[in-house]
Motif scaffolding. Structure first.
Motif, PDB file in Angstrom:
ATOM      1  N   THR A 174       0.846  -1.183   0.000  1.00 41.52           N
ATOM      2  CA  THR A 174       0.000   0.000   0.000  1.00 41.52           C
ATOM      3  C   THR A 174       0.888   1.242   0.000  1.00 41.52           C
ATOM      4  OG1 THR A 174      -0.148   0.336   2.390  1.00 41.52           O
ATOM      5  CG2 THR A 174      -1.661  -1.262   1.423  1.00 41.52           C
ATOM      6  N   CYS A 205      -6.915  -5.224   5.827  1.00 46.55           N
ATOM      7  CA  CYS A 205      -6.465  -4.033   5.100  1.00 46.55           C
ATOM      8  C   CYS A 205      -5.756  -2.995   5.950  1.00 46.55           C
ATOM      9  CB  CYS A 205      -7.623  -3.402   4.343  1.00 46.55           C
ATOM     10  SG  CYS A 205      -9.137  -3.151   5.254  1.00 46.55           S
ATOM     11  N   GLN A 207      -5.370   1.181   5.429  1.00 48.94           N
ATOM     12  CA  GLN A 207      -5.442   1.739   4.084  1.00 48.94           C
ATOM     13  C   GLN A 207      -6.871   2.036   3.655  1.00 48.94           C
ATOM     14  OE1 GLN A 207      -2.866   2.766   2.693  1.00 48.94           O
ATOM     15  NE2 GLN A 207      -3.149   2.948   0.494  1.00 48.94           N
ATOM     16  N   ASN A 211      -2.847   4.237  -5.303  1.00 47.36           N
ATOM     17  CA  ASN A 211      -2.902   2.901  -4.721  1.00 47.36           C
ATOM     18  C   ASN A 211      -4.341   2.455  -4.491  1.00 47.36           C
ATOM     19  OD1 ASN A 211      -2.791   1.184  -1.841  1.00 47.36           O
ATOM     20  ND2 ASN A 211      -1.217   0.623  -3.339  1.00 47.36           N
ATOM     21  N   LEU A 212      -5.192   3.373  -4.025  1.00 45.63           N
ATOM     22  CA  LEU A 212      -6.597   3.028  -3.824  1.00 45.63           C
ATOM     23  C   LEU A 212      -7.255   2.597  -5.132  1.00 45.63           C
ATOM     24  CD1 LEU A 212      -8.008   5.735  -1.364  1.00 45.63           C
ATOM     25  CD2 LEU A 212      -7.341   3.391  -0.847  1.00 45.63           C
ATOM     26  N   ILE A 244      -6.092  -1.043  -5.783  1.00 50.59           N
ATOM     27  CA  ILE A 244      -6.642  -2.122  -4.952  1.00 50.59           C
ATOM     28  C   ILE A 244      -8.167  -2.212  -5.062  1.00 50.59           C
ATOM     29  CG2 ILE A 244      -4.701  -2.100  -3.356  1.00 50.59           C
ATOM     30  CD1 ILE A 244      -6.406  -0.538  -1.396  1.00 50.59           C
TER      31      ILE A 244
END
Length: 331
Positions: A174, A194, A197, A223-224, A227
């Protein structure tokens, strides 16, 4: 009395470990193994936290020596703090990324005086009043006893797998919230641990760290977006309760930051010149002067937003009288 633990799946138990600030508790997880159990993020080292662990283990009829491994998602003290203490009682190995562990040394090891100096410089450059600066530095120092003793650490690497509860979990990198933070994803059951994050109901802290890359908010959002593509049915977060709708929650967090960026951009344009501390109090209020912990989080997050606006060329920054000032690009 509030239930201190709750079984979330057949093999995963959520533990609400208390913390002495507004979040109230951090989620630790026990994952039952064929023999023994794994602990994910044991919590902050306080007498209250230790008492909760003793009670929970008693109710679950488990012993410290049954713990076969301690796994840390990231180095923040409310997740990492008890790792060394639990290791001493259990003899279990502690697993975390090398980057995350090195950051614990920077914060509380031999490098801590360098970090405090860098934090002081950052606060001064962003016009933080001396009493507030001193309170923030004192608050940082108070975490020292809450993370000791340091554990002996075995490194894990993003991209590899780790065995938890007789299943193989993918270790996923992350960005943004904490250097070296990882999540653990079990593709078969579509479950993700998680860390901080992705959190339900509250947004994870994303703040500039002294001496590090200023583009943390940009990295966090990228990054969000990455994922969000994971197929997740059930998410086990570091704070608040486990939740579904993982991808939907990610897009809500991204939208929150987009709104915050727009609000700050308009404020800078209206004020013509503004420093981060003034902007922080405009967003969050002056009452944070009385809470050094929350002030540090709020201020570093505002700096991250201001720097993201600079990165996008929506505003600009200048150095004026050894202070960083943000201005409209039209000025």
């Amino acid at each position: 009395m509030e239930q201190l633990w709750q079984r979330q799946t057949e093999s995963i138990i959520q533990i609400k470990v208390p913390v002495p600030f507004s979040l109230k508790w951090v989620n630790s997880y026990i994952i039952l193994e064929q023999r023994g159990y794994t602990i994910i993020d044991p919590g902050l080292k306080t007498d209250e936290s230790i008492a909760v662990w003793m009670q929970v283990l008693s109710e679950l009829e488990l012993e410290w020596t049954d713990c076969v491994q301690i796994v840390i998602t990231h180095q923040h003290p409310d997740h990492f703090g008890l790792a060394g203490f639990v290791q001493q009682l259990s003899g279990a190995p502690v697993y975390m990324t090398e980057e995350a562990f090195h950051y614990t040394l920077k914060l509380w090891g031999d490098e801590r005086m360098h970090y405090e100096h860098a934090m002081s410089t950052l606060l001064q450059m962003h016009s933080v009043p001396v009493p507030v600066e001193q309170a923030i530095l004192l608050n940082l120092q108070q975490f020292q006893s809450r993370v000791e003793p340091f554990p002996a650490v075995t490194y894990i690497v993003a991209g590899d797998q780790i065995k938890l509860g007789n299943r193989k979990w993918e270790i996923i990198e992350t960005k943004g919230h904490a250097y070296g933070q990882v999540m653990f994803y079990e593709r078969g059951q579509q479950i993700i641990i998680c860390g901080d994050q992705v959190l339900p109901r509250i947004t994870p802290h994303v703040g500039v760290i002294p001496g590090e890359d200023k583009d943390v908010l940009h990295e966090f959002i990228i990054n969000l977006q990455h994922i969000a593509e994971l197929d997740v049915k059930f998410a086990l977060p570091g704070h608040r309760d486990p939740f579904e709708q993982f991808s939907q929650r990610i897009y809500e967090i991204i939208a929150h930051h987009e709104r915050r960026l727009e609000k700050i951009e308009q404020y800078v344009i209206e004020q013509q010149e503004v420093d981060a501390y003034t902007c922080c109090e405009w967003i969050f209020g002056t009452h944070l002067r009385q809470n050094a912990h929350n002030m540090r989080f709020a201020l570093t997050e505002i700096i991250a937003h201001l720097e993201e606006l600079v990165r996008q060329s929506r505003i600009k920054s200048i150095l004026k009288d050894e202070k960083i000032i943000y201005m409209s690009v039209a000025d």
